[in-house]
Design a protein around this motif. Sequence first.
Motif, PDB file in Angstrom:
ATOM      1  N   VAL A 258       0.798  -1.253   0.066  1.00 16.61           N
ATOM      2  CA  VAL A 258      -0.059   0.172  -0.019  1.00 16.61           C
ATOM      3  C   VAL A 258       0.900   1.237  -0.008  1.00 16.61           C
ATOM      4  O   VAL A 258       0.425   2.482  -0.269  1.00 16.61           O
ATOM      5  CB  VAL A 258      -0.754  -0.132   1.173  1.00 16.61           C
ATOM      6  N   ALA A 259       1.995   1.028   0.252  1.00 17.01           N
ATOM      7  CA  ALA A 259       3.064   2.215   0.415  1.00 17.01           C
ATOM      8  C   ALA A 259       4.082   2.285  -0.510  1.00 17.01           C
ATOM      9  O   ALA A 259       4.911   3.087  -0.196  1.00 17.01           O
ATOM     10  CB  ALA A 259       3.523   2.272   1.903  1.00 17.01           C
ATOM     11  N   VAL A 260       4.091   1.685  -1.762  1.00 17.52           N
ATOM     12  CA  VAL A 260       4.961   1.611  -2.664  1.00 17.52           C
ATOM     13  C   VAL A 260       4.672   2.062  -4.129  1.00 17.52           C
ATOM     14  O   VAL A 260       3.341   1.965  -4.014  1.00 17.52           O
ATOM     15  CB  VAL A 260       5.748   0.276  -2.759  1.00 17.52           C
ATOM     16  N   PRO A 261       5.602   2.488  -4.915  1.00 18.74           N
ATOM     17  CA  PRO A 261       5.089   3.117  -6.218  1.00 18.74           C
ATOM     18  C   PRO A 261       4.426   1.654  -6.736  1.00 18.74           C
ATOM     19  O   PRO A 261       4.705   0.633  -6.602  1.00 18.74           O
ATOM     20  CB  PRO A 261       6.151   3.121  -6.822  1.00 18.74           C
ATOM     21  N   ASP A 262       3.590   1.924  -7.924  1.00 20.18           N
ATOM     22  CA  ASP A 262       2.972   1.204  -8.489  1.00 20.18           C
ATOM     23  C   ASP A 262       3.817   0.094  -9.483  1.00 20.18           C
ATOM     24  O   ASP A 262       3.156  -1.035  -9.669  1.00 20.18           O
ATOM     25  CB  ASP A 262       1.898   1.942  -9.694  1.00 20.18           C
ATOM     26  N   ASP A 263       4.966   0.489  -9.803  1.00 18.89           N
ATOM     27  CA  ASP A 263       5.618  -0.378 -10.538  1.00 18.89           C
ATOM     28  C   ASP A 263       6.607  -1.139  -9.846  1.00 18.89           C
ATOM     29  O   ASP A 263       7.757  -1.948 -10.330  1.00 18.89           O
ATOM     30  CB  ASP A 263       6.456   0.605 -11.629  1.00 18.89           C
TER      31      ASP A 263
END
Length: 247
Positions: free
Chosen positions: A197-202
């Motif tokens: 939930v707290a990381v970039p989409d890629d």
Amino acid sequence: MAETGEAEQNLLLRHLEVGHRSLLQSDALYQYILETSVYPREPEPMKELRELTTKHPWNVMVTSADQCQFLNMLMKLISAKNTMEIGVYTGYSLLATALALPDDGKILAVDKNRENYELGIPIFQKAGVAHKIDFREGPALLVLDQLIEDGKYNATFDFIFVDADKDNYLNYHKRLIELVKVGGLIGYENTLLYGSVAVPDDTPMREYVRYCRNFVLEFNKVFAADPRIEICMLPLGDGITLCRRLS
């Protein structure tokens, strides 16, 4: 020295790939918690069911031992007597709750897979808590709708624990808020979803984590703005969000 460096690199890679079970950045620290405060005090039936579940092919679904320790203590703190669990699997977290309830306490356990639940029945019986469990087989939304339609279950549950399909968390919440009593608690599992939930989409992540991620993000957003509840998000296991019904 080279072997030590390689081991450290492997641990780092496990945490870089979102999907690692513990949210802690150190496996050694998590193991310390388990070996110092969880396993030494784990009741023998809990240990037996945990070890049985570890051998099951779907063992990734089990609630972690530190979370179950927390749930057991929480039930005692709130003097819970009437509870519900959505998503049972082999019943490890169910057993943690059952052991904390008084002898006349009740747990309504809902899961569409009776076969997994039945793995734990001999242990429930041995632990002397089988009489507290009312297992309902079937889709949880259908069971919840039936409970609400019945009328007598509204605002009667002290605690409800949800560890089920993330794409239905909002649908569950719409119904559970009617079933939990004012001042009662609902606990939602996996709300930090391996840290995704707290990381970039890629960011590299396991396929099932990526599938669930948007559902969990939306749920967390809606949940935080719900005026009917107060919430507390805990970084235990894969993340548990507790909500207390206000009105």
